[in-house]
Design a protein around this motif. Structure first.
Motif, PDB file in Angstrom:
ATOM      1  N   ARG A   1       0.832  -1.183   0.000  1.00 53.62           N
ATOM      2  CA  ARG A   1       0.000   0.000   0.000  1.00 53.62           C
ATOM      3  C   ARG A   1       0.868   1.234   0.000  1.00 53.62           C
ATOM      4  NH1 ARG A   1      -5.247  -1.001   3.575  1.00 53.62           N
ATOM      5  NH2 ARG A   1      -5.640  -3.087   2.818  1.00 53.62           N
ATOM      6  N   THR A  47      14.457  -2.813  -5.303  1.00 57.44           N
ATOM      7  CA  THR A  47      13.317  -2.162  -4.656  1.00 57.44           C
ATOM      8  C   THR A  47      13.338  -0.664  -4.947  1.00 57.44           C
ATOM      9  OG1 THR A  47      14.489  -1.700  -2.598  1.00 57.44           O
ATOM     10  CG2 THR A  47      13.356  -3.856  -2.778  1.00 57.44           C
ATOM     11  N   ASP A  49      13.533   1.663  -2.802  1.00 55.50           N
ATOM     12  CA  ASP A  49      14.563   2.289  -1.978  1.00 55.50           C
ATOM     13  C   ASP A  49      15.961   2.075  -2.560  1.00 55.50           C
ATOM     14  OD1 ASP A  49      12.759   3.358  -0.131  1.00 55.50           O
ATOM     15  OD2 ASP A  49      12.782   1.529   1.081  1.00 55.50           O
ATOM     16  N   SER A  74       5.394   7.169   0.326  1.00 61.58           N
ATOM     17  CA  SER A  74       5.853   6.006   1.080  1.00 61.58           C
ATOM     18  C   SER A  74       5.014   4.786   0.712  1.00 61.58           C
ATOM     19  CB  SER A  74       5.764   6.271   2.588  1.00 61.58           C
ATOM     20  OG  SER A  74       4.417   6.469   2.965  1.00 61.58           O
ATOM     21  N   GLU A  76       4.145   0.570   2.215  1.00 58.81           N
ATOM     22  CA  GLU A  76       4.299  -0.426   3.273  1.00 58.81           C
ATOM     23  C   GLU A  76       5.158  -1.559   2.728  1.00 58.81           C
ATOM     24  OE1 GLU A  76       0.527  -1.751   4.790  1.00 58.81           O
ATOM     25  OE2 GLU A  76      -0.190   0.306   5.009  1.00 58.81           O
ATOM     26  N   GLY A  77       6.203  -1.922   3.436  1.00 62.17           N
ATOM     27  CA  GLY A  77       7.068  -3.017   2.989  1.00 62.17           C
ATOM     28  C   GLY A  77       7.978  -2.565   1.866  1.00 62.17           C
ATOM     29  N   ASN A  78       8.448  -3.541   1.092  1.00 60.40           N
ATOM     30  CA  ASN A  78       9.357  -3.268  -0.018  1.00 60.40           C
ATOM     31  C   ASN A  78       8.598  -3.308  -1.337  1.00 60.40           C
ATOM     32  OD1 ASN A  78      11.770  -3.009   1.434  1.00 60.40           O
ATOM     33  ND2 ASN A  78      11.943  -5.231   1.606  1.00 60.40           N
ATOM     34  N   LEU A  79       8.706  -2.259  -2.091  1.00 57.67           N
ATOM     35  CA  LEU A  79       8.108  -2.210  -3.420  1.00 57.67           C
ATOM     36  C   LEU A  79       9.170  -2.619  -4.433  1.00 57.67           C
ATOM     37  CD1 LEU A  79       5.868  -1.468  -5.431  1.00 57.67           C
ATOM     38  CD2 LEU A  79       6.702   0.886  -5.339  1.00 57.67           C
TER      39      LEU A  79
END
Length: 85
Positions: A1, A47, A49, A74, A76-79
């Protein structure tokens, strides 16, 4: 998300194009990163990041500190942006 936007430069900067790269500097390094150069943990994925860290290091260096990518938002978690082959 969530959602993330990475822009090539800050609002008060010009995005640099270089003929020898056949792309803008940001696009060149983003593509290089997605192909695997940004996969710092070598898990086979890049990812959001990892990609941002990569372009944030390479683009200013290649432009004499004239251009700085910006990340907003932002998730949630790794995209995951790419899978390295």
């Amino acid at each position: 998300r969530g959602k993330v936007i990475i822009s090539a430069s800050a609002a008060n900067e010009v995005s640099v194009e270089k003929d020898d790269l056949q792309h803008g500097v940001f696009t060149y390094y983003l593509l290089e990163g997605l192909r695997g150069a940004a996969d710092t943990d070598r898990d086979g994925t890049v990812t959001i990041d990892e990609a941002y860290r990569y372009v944030s290091e390479k683009v200013p260096r290649a432009t004499g500190q004239e251009q700085h990518p910006v990340k907003k938002g932002s998730v949630e978690g790794n995209l995951v942006m790419s899978i390295v082959r």
